[in-house]
Design a protein around this motif. Sequence first.
Motif, short mmCIF file in Angstrom:
data_model
loop_
_atom_site.label_atom_id
_atom_site.label_comp_id
_atom_site.label_asym_id
_atom_site.label_seq_id
_atom_site.Cartn_x
_atom_site.Cartn_y
_atom_site.Cartn_z
N GLY A 99 54.98 28.23 27.94
CA GLY A 99 54.57 27.64 29.22
C GLY A 99 54.10 28.69 30.22
O GLY A 99 52.99 28.60 30.75
N VAL A 100 54.94 29.68 30.45
CA VAL A 100 54.64 30.73 31.44
C VAL A 100 53.30 31.38 31.12
O VAL A 100 52.47 31.63 32.01
N TYR A 101 53.08 31.62 29.84
CA TYR A 101 51.84 32.27 29.42
C TYR A 101 50.62 31.43 29.81
O TYR A 101 49.60 31.97 30.26
N GLY A 102 50.71 30.12 29.66
CA GLY A 102 49.58 29.26 30.00
C GLY A 102 49.27 29.26 31.49
O GLY A 102 48.10 29.21 31.90
N VAL A 103 50.32 29.33 32.31
CA VAL A 103 50.13 29.36 33.76
C VAL A 103 49.56 30.71 34.19
O VAL A 103 48.56 30.79 34.92
N LEU A 104 50.19 31.79 33.74
CA LEU A 104 49.75 33.12 34.18
C LEU A 104 48.43 33.52 33.53
O LEU A 104 47.62 34.25 34.12
N GLY A 105 48.15 32.99 32.31
CA GLY A 105 46.83 33.19 31.69
C GLY A 105 45.75 32.49 32.50
O GLY A 105 44.65 33.01 32.68
N GLY A 106 46.07 31.30 33.01
CA GLY A 106 45.13 30.57 33.87
C GLY A 106 44.87 31.33 35.17
O GLY A 106 43.74 31.43 35.64
N LEU A 107 45.95 31.89 35.73
CA LEU A 107 45.80 32.67 36.97
C LEU A 107 44.94 33.91 36.71
O LEU A 107 44.12 34.30 37.55
N GLU A 108 45.10 34.50 35.54
CA GLU A 108 44.30 35.68 35.20
C GLU A 108 42.81 35.33 35.13
O GLU A 108 41.95 36.14 35.51
N VAL A 109 42.48 34.12 34.66
CA VAL A 109 41.08 33.67 34.64
C VAL A 109 40.54 33.64 36.07
O VAL A 109 39.45 34.15 36.36
N ILE A 110 41.33 33.08 36.99
CA ILE A 110 40.91 33.03 38.40
C ILE A 110 40.75 34.44 38.97
O ILE A 110 39.77 34.76 39.63
N GLU A 111 41.72 35.30 38.70
CA GLU A 111 41.67 36.68 39.19
C GLU A 111 40.42 37.40 38.69
O GLU A 111 39.78 38.16 39.43
N ARG A 112 40.10 37.18 37.43
CA ARG A 112 38.97 37.88 36.82
C ARG A 112 37.66 37.41 37.44
O ARG A 112 36.77 38.21 37.70
N LEU A 113 37.55 36.10 37.66
CA LEU A 113 36.36 35.57 38.33
C LEU A 113 36.24 36.17 39.72
O LEU A 113 35.15 36.53 40.17
N ASN A 114 37.39 36.30 40.41
CA ASN A 114 37.39 36.91 41.75
C ASN A 114 36.98 38.38 41.68
O ASN A 114 36.16 38.84 42.48
N ASP A 115 37.55 39.13 40.73
CA ASP A 115 37.22 40.56 40.58
C ASP A 115 35.71 40.76 40.51
O ASP A 115 35.17 41.72 41.03
#
Length: 414
Positions: A99-115
């Motif tokens: 579960g945690v991985y799916g949430v934080l993996g999703g957040l990483e997608v957002i972070e990467r788009l922001n970067d």
Amino acid sequence: MTLATEVLAVDRDRLWGRLMEMATVAATANGGSNRQALSDDDAAGRALFGGWAQAAGCTAETDEIGNLFVRRPGTDPEAAPILIGSHLDTQPTGGRFDGVYGVLGGLEVIERLNDLDLEIPNPIELAVWTNEEGSRFQYSMMGSAVWAGKLGLQQARDLTDVDGISVAAELDRLGWNGTRPARPSDHVAAFELHIEQGPILEAEQVQIGVVTGVQGLRWFTIELGGFPAHAGPTPMAGRKDPAMAMAAVVTEVYRAVAAKGEWARATFAQFNSTPVSPNTIPETLTCTLDIRHPDGGVLDEMEKEMRAIVAARCDDIGVTHRVTLQNDSAPVHFADEVVDAVERSAQAVGLSNRRMISGAGHDACYVAMHCPTAMIFVPCEAGLSHNEAENITAEQAANGAAVLLGAVRRIASV
Ligand SMILES: [Zn+2]
């Protein structure tokens, strides 16, 4: 810069660092986590995540059953959001990644788009579903079930834990009683990134599981009735012994299920007999049977064959029988275009991949009722999950998030 054909990596160290930091919230003695749904520990996990999401420029909303949605805005006011979701609650002796991985993996997608300052037309909504695990409040995937209309809001609010504390009371106490209606809106596609929780990818040394659906399952109780008599003087021939019938039933059902291919499953459990005595032939013998298959037609065949086996083996020796269906969960078939987006993304990133079925239920099962959905699996060590020793590598975590990022961009056509 045209990004449409360029493969984007994710920030492996940021993702891994956050996974490890989340694991410190209600860490257990043997390296796992214990953040049971709607507890202070669950709230502490969400607060940590919420801070990261806010720093990434996301807004947050909570719905009526406590599902949390954080949102990265899109550039097109008409474009429907892309949904990514999983859960932060854990089993009492849970691992660090389910579960945690799916949430934080999703957040990483957002972070990467922001970067990369990569604007996309669609908003991205990242959902943290309430009470996926169903251990403290016994209804698995509760938050997504309410959202999907599979479970009534009031029924969910009325669920209680062993101390008699209700979901409603905990939602109030934690301030998770949101105003957003707990029902689907117009998401264009949905993804759930998850550890496999089984051994297939690791055994085949495949890096990405492209999940095409989730096993259907049926739960039965099997009740056999015999004639109680003394274990000593009663000859073996002519006994009405439900254990004898059950032994044949178990053997033959396993054989029949093995003939149904790679994804067929049968699990007998919870054997009980009466009277409670070691030297009397049982009068009753009951057990449960869980059967699973991704194809509803094959599940029908498995059930029919099982019922025929029970009837034949009991009739052989004059034992009565009753088979009752207790729970019927239809197979889930994910949407071709979203599955294709995952598969093509994995190929573009250069990761080995295979199509597969999920043996476990996930929030994505309920999301798929309303929105084109797919899942991405990464291998986990020894296939172990719901265990403090659950493990993946930083590399595996980054691989799955990179595939998710590519799949999101394919859906958004950027
Ligand atoms: Zn999970």
